[in-house]
Every structure is written in C-alpha cells, then in structure tokens.
Design an enzyme around this catalytic site. Structure first.
Site, mmCIF file in Angstrom:
data_model
loop_
_atom_site.group_PDB
_atom_site.id
_atom_site.type_symbol
_atom_site.label_atom_id
_atom_site.label_comp_id
_atom_site.label_asym_id
_atom_site.label_seq_id
_atom_site.Cartn_x
_atom_site.Cartn_y
_atom_site.Cartn_z
ATOM 1 N N ASP A 24 0.833 -1.191 0.000
ATOM 2 C CA ASP A 24 0.000 0.000 0.000
ATOM 3 C C ASP A 24 0.876 1.253 0.000
ATOM 4 O OD1 ASP A 24 -2.326 1.468 0.035
ATOM 5 O OD2 ASP A 24 -2.673 1.243 2.180
ATOM 6 N N ASN A 72 -10.240 -3.357 -6.549
ATOM 7 C CA ASN A 72 -9.460 -2.367 -7.301
ATOM 8 C C ASN A 72 -10.075 -2.017 -8.647
ATOM 9 O OD1 ASN A 72 -6.176 -3.477 -6.142
ATOM 10 N ND2 ASN A 72 -7.543 -1.909 -5.321
#
Length: 244
Positions: A24, A72
């Site tokens: 991340d 995503n």
C-alpha cells in the site's frame, strides 16, 4: 543465506516460512513528489523486485503479494489499465530471472477473468516455473478473501449435496484444502505498508493466527532493510496460538 532473528526468549529464531504483504502507498508516494499515480505504481514494481530477492536471501519459503484486489476495479479505468500494463511488463521482464532463481510462481484470485492475453501470459509463467523447487512467489490478482471463502463453502456444500462428503467430516483441514492457498505453509506474518491498519479483504482465513505488522513506510520505499526490520520484529513476538 537465511537471516538470523532473535527470539522473544533471547535465543535464535528461524525466519517465518510464509510472509504476506499488502503493498500500500503507491499513490501517496507519487502525490508527495507531484507525480502521476502511475509513477508510484512503477516504483512499486521496483519494490516487488527488491523485496522478492530479499525474501529469498532471508530464507522465506513463501512470499504472497496482494497485487490487485477484486475491489481495485473501482479505480479509474486509466489507472486499472496502467496496472495491467505493469503486470504484463513484470511477467515479460522478470520471468527468465524467476526461472533462473528456481522460484515457483503461483497466482490466486480470479485471475482467469483478466484479459485473455494476460491469462495466457500467467498460464505460461506458472507452467515454466512448475518444476522449480525453490521458494514460492504468490501473486494475488483480482483476489478477495470473502469470495474465496464463499467459493470454498459452495464446493463443500455441493459435495455434501451429491453425497460424496459427510458434513461431519468438514473440519479446519478439510476446509483449508478448498482454499486457493492449499498446500502452502500457514501464514506466519502479514505486513501492511503505508500506515493503514486493516486487512482489506486479504487472506482472512489464513491470517487467523498470523502476526500482523503495520508499518508507515510507503510501498515504493520498502526495501531489504525494511523487510529485515519486519522479520526482526516478528522474531521478538511470542506466538502462543491460544495457549500459554
């Protein structure tokens, strides 16, 4: 050469067998530098190369990377396209080295729902590394843990319905055999970069007794030293698995 870790009791502890990373912070890395988000993703691929090499040198048997989640797809189409392009580049440029290093590639998630050319590339990469006997690199692509658990439950329900499975025989081991990580060592350590502190639908079953480590480092800045620090922290943990 495996890294030496100090255990919580003061002795030497072996490295974790299976490490998973929620990679991340690519977007924030780029934003801090006034760059487009794709620049952060490019640097994130470089971090994958560094960390995969480091994990191998530290003696980690399995490294599982959360490369693209099923959520995503909600990102802008341009960004999703860029991520798929980077995946193609990674497979094209790194596969020969992966094969040479004896690494076995495994992919989990709904990767067969990606574009046909990517599916073909992934299938070829898996086939080329299938005979390798070194560490395993697992890429989670179009992966969501809740979907994985639901799919496993459905398969077991179908077997029970068809009379090929006694529901009373369904225990933890039988359930795990239906998961996409079947056959891999139990997850020992899950790392999330960028300071966020949540699992984001990643390996929910597998993380039941994993050590969780949340670090502030943005993924493009994560390197061998950062991984060594994470392993050192793991070595200092006392893992009781519900006991004393």
């Amino acid at each position: 050469m495996a890294v030496k870790l100090a255990s919580a009791s003061g002795g030497e502890a072996p490295p974790p067998r299976h490490v998973a990373i929620i990679m991340d912070g690519n977007g924030r890395w780029a934003k801090k530098r006034l760059l487009p988000r794709v620049a952060g993703h490019r640097q994130g691929v470089e971090a994958v190369r560094r960390v995969a090499r480091a994990a191998r040198s530290f003696g980690i048997e399995v490294l599982t990377l959360y490369a693209f989640s099923s959520e995503n797809w909600r990102r802008p189409e341009e960004e999703v396209g860029a991520l798929m392009g980077l995946l193609r580049q990674f497979l094209e440029r790194e596969l020969d080295q992966i094969v040479a290093d004896g690494v076995k590639l495994r992919v989990i998630g709904g990767w067969r729902e990606l574009s046909p050319d990517l599916v073909t590339m992934i299938e070829a990469a898996i086939a080329r590394t299938a005979v390798n006997t070194g560490p395993t690199l697992v890429l989670a692509l179009n992966y969501g843990a809740q979907a994985e658990l639901l799919a496993a439950a459905r398969r077991l329900a179908e077997q029970a319905r068809d009379g090929t499975l006694d529901p009373a025989a369904i225990d933890e081991a039988r359930f795990e055999s239906e998961l996409e990580t079947a056959g891999l060592p139990p997850l020992d350590l899950m790392i999330r970069t960028s300071g966020e502190q949540r699992l984001s639908n990643f390996l929910l079953w597998q993380a039941a007794y994993a050590e969780l480590l949340f670090v502030d480092t943005l993924w493009p800045d994560f390197d061998e030293r950062a991984l060594a620090d994470a392993l050192a922290q793991f070595g200092r943990r006392q893992r009781r698995f519900g006991g004393l």
